[in-house]
Design an enzyme around this catalytic site. Structure first.
Site, mmCIF file in Angstrom:
data_model
loop_
_atom_site.group_PDB
_atom_site.id
_atom_site.type_symbol
_atom_site.label_atom_id
_atom_site.label_comp_id
_atom_site.label_asym_id
_atom_site.label_seq_id
_atom_site.Cartn_x
_atom_site.Cartn_y
_atom_site.Cartn_z
ATOM 1 N N SER A 115 0.816 -1.213 0.000
ATOM 2 C CA SER A 115 0.000 0.000 0.000
ATOM 3 C C SER A 115 0.858 1.275 0.000
ATOM 4 O O SER A 115 1.543 1.559 -0.972
ATOM 5 C CB SER A 115 -0.959 -0.043 1.191
ATOM 6 O OG SER A 115 -1.963 0.928 1.086
ATOM 7 N N ASP A 173 9.726 5.580 -10.203
ATOM 8 C CA ASP A 173 9.196 6.268 -11.390
ATOM 9 C C ASP A 173 10.019 7.506 -11.751
ATOM 10 O O ASP A 173 10.202 7.814 -12.932
ATOM 11 C CB ASP A 173 7.740 6.688 -11.156
ATOM 12 C CG ASP A 173 6.773 5.503 -11.225
ATOM 13 O OD1 ASP A 173 7.221 4.412 -11.599
ATOM 14 O OD2 ASP A 173 5.587 5.694 -10.908
ATOM 15 N N LYS A 176 -0.646 -4.263 -3.303
ATOM 16 C CA LYS A 176 -1.953 -3.748 -2.875
ATOM 17 C C LYS A 176 -2.139 -2.353 -3.448
ATOM 18 O O LYS A 176 -1.547 -1.382 -2.965
ATOM 19 C CB LYS A 176 -2.066 -3.703 -1.349
ATOM 20 C CG LYS A 176 -3.409 -3.168 -0.860
ATOM 21 C CD LYS A 176 -3.466 -3.153 0.661
ATOM 22 C CE LYS A 176 -4.814 -2.622 1.156
ATOM 23 N NZ LYS A 176 -4.947 -1.169 0.994
#
Length: 548
Positions: free
Chosen positions: A290, A301, A315
């Site tokens: 999460s 990224d 998740k």
């Protein structure tokens, strides 16, 4: 059981029907099915052959209905709301002690620094036998836990049996507001590497990480290790705040998309960063979920740091809490989240279950590629893939049994009684002579267990008997069983290093509490060693991130 399934069937039918109807028809379907449910429940309660517990019956129906959605959509009754708040806020009213059941004993396994348990002299290893005047032997684990917690400012008395002391000891406390730190440990590894362990994403997580980094930079940190292993996540905004420490203001961190337009949101960094240049490594494993994955995914990224460890949990779902009647609550999944590149890392597809109700992972053929800021390829649909993979070795079953049954805990307690002098966590190492004392101490202890191999062998033998091959194979099977038995006799020596590590953590924790037990494990930690090597090699660090 039949009644339960009838109730569940009606609810599932109602939910399925609602998915394909217009608003006016949906409202009618809701009213109709609620009426059916209420009248069915009344009839069962009146006519069923045995008395039924209405609370238990309805709770069974609610839980089964929500379980058909995903594991994160939950009903929270009034008597569980306080525990739920504790998970989300990291705060509760108590004394700052962590306990665990070992057989029929409730023992103190950790003392939190700066709170009543430490100030009033409670010790790790103490066995709690009474809370106020109530004997713990007569209570369940849940009941004793509720007695320990309570309203801030209220008194509580513990009666404990302390190793090495003949008579029970009574200790008085006043409950206070306990705040569990999101950062249980931060410190320097060598002269130039900052290490920050983040265990939760409750309020102030971002502030705690930022303050730790600033303090460690003042001590000379030139690189940082952010440890998210085993962190199950928490507040989404704290994930954004932590990402903002390393990434400039105004950058997209995560977006959420759900059925309701109000849940389609973009979350960007809001503040000036703490440091956009310091080399960063992030440690993750299969227990990182999460909010942990949002942080790791954002760092990846933007090619802001190197991710090390195992593939994360996967998740990619967002939950919110909604109040219900009678002080109960609903925690419900409202959206999926997407990292800055647009990837959703949710690994299980709860919307398309198999006929038996099981859930499939997103197949590799459906995983889509995305590009990081420097053009590296990353994928969705399966957690965060680390840049450097390390295969964590799970503790052997014998080590797990020794821990679960409390043998490691009890030996550590006895060791500290004989060796009360403080130890240095980075220098302390259990000697071979002391480990042999542990092996001798274990000789009369019952820690028998069946290994995975023995279970598989039993299944094979049962199948061989069914297929009439057992007679032909008996001699070989007996030989294998004997070899396994002989090997198990030597397991305490065979798995010495991992058992020794846990013993050292238990022993040092008695002296230096949680910080000590964390620090003593550094010398065994291969992920930390890899991170240090990467941070000490600028050319390798840049090569991994495709940076010039």
């Amino acid at each position: 059981m039949k009644t339960r399934y009838k109730v569940l069937l009606l609810i599932v039918v109602a939910l399925t029907a609602l998915s394909f109807t217009r608003p006016a028809e949906r409202y009618f379907e809701i009213a109709k099915n609620l009426d059916i449910f209420a009248t069915l429940f009344k009839e069962v309660n009146a006519l069923y052959v045995d008395d039924v517990n209405p609370n238990k019956l309805v709770r069974t129906g609610i839980d089964a209905m929500l379980n058909s959605l995903d594991p994160y959509t939950n009903y929270i009754p009034e008597d569980e709301v306080e525990d739920y708040r504790t998970i989300n806020t990291g705060q509760y009213g108590g004394i700052g002690a962590i306990t665990r059941e070992l057989g029929k004993r409730t023992v103190v396994t950790m003392i939190m620094e700066g709170f009543g348990a430490q100030k009033n002299g409670l010790k790790i290893g103490d066995e709690i036998i009474k809370i106020d005047d109530i004997e713990l032997a007569k209570l369940t684990r849940e009941e004793s836990g509720q007695l320990m917690k309570g309203q801030v400012g209220t008194p509580v008395t513990l009666t404990v049996k302390r190793p090495g002391v003949e008579q029970p000891i009574k200790i008085d406390f006043k409950r206070e507001r306990i705040k569990v730190n999101n950062v249980p440990y931060s410190g320097m590894l060598g002269e130039d590497i900052a290490y920050i362990q983040l265990s939760d994403f409750t309020p102030d997580a971002g502030k705690e990480v930022r303050n730790a980094l600033i303090a460690l930079k003042e001590k000379g940190a030139k690189g940082v290790i952010l440890d998210l292993r085993g962190n199950p996540g928490g507040l989404l905004m704290e994930a954004v705040n932590i990402t903002n420490i390393f990434i400039p203001k105004g950058k997209l961190v995560v977006s959420t998309k759900g059925k309701i337009p109000e849940n389609n949101l973009n979350y960007e960094t809001l503040n000036a960063p703490t440091d956009v240049d310091i080399p960063v490594t992030v440690l993750i494993n299969r227990g990182s979920a999460s909010a942990s994955e949002i942080v790791a995914g954002s760092v990846q990224d933007y090619d802001r740091g190197v991710i090390i460890g195992e593939k994360s949990f996967g998740k990619g779902l967002v939950q919110v809490s909604r109040p219900l009647s009678y002080n109960s609550q609903l925690k419900v999944t409202t959206a999926k989240y997407y990292t800055a590149t647009g990837r959703c890392i949710q690994v299980l597809d709860y919307a398309h279950r198999r006929e038996d109700g099981s859930v499939e992972s997103i197949p590799d053929s459906l995983k889509r590629p995305f590009k990081t800021s420097t053009g590296r390829t990353v994928y969705d649909g399966g957690g965060i893939d680390p840049d450097i993979i390390s295969n964590a070795v799970e503790a052997h079953l014998v080590t797990q049994v020794l821990f679960e049954k409390g043998f490691l805990f009890d030996f550590a307690t006895q060791y500290v009684l004989k060796h009360p002098e403080p130890v240095s966590p980075r220098e302390f190492a259990l000697s071979d002579e002391t480990y042999q004392e542990f092996v001798n101490w274990m000789k009369n202890k019952n820690y028998s267990y069946k290994s995975y191999l023995e279970y598989e062998l039993e299944k094979f033998q049962a199948e061989a008997k069914k297929e009439k091959y057992y007679g032909d194979l008996k001699a070989q099977l007996d030989q294998i069983n004997n070899r396994i038995a002989d090997s198990k006799k030597n397991e305490l020596m065979l798995y010495k290093e991992e058992i020794k590590m846990l013993l050292e953590e238990e022993i040092v924790g008695r002296h230096l509490l949680e910080r000590g037990s964390i620090e003593v494990g550094f010398k065994y930690d291969q992920d930390i060693k890899k991170a240090i090597d990467i941070l000490h090699s600028p050319s390798q660090y840049k090569k991994i991130l495709n940076q010039n």
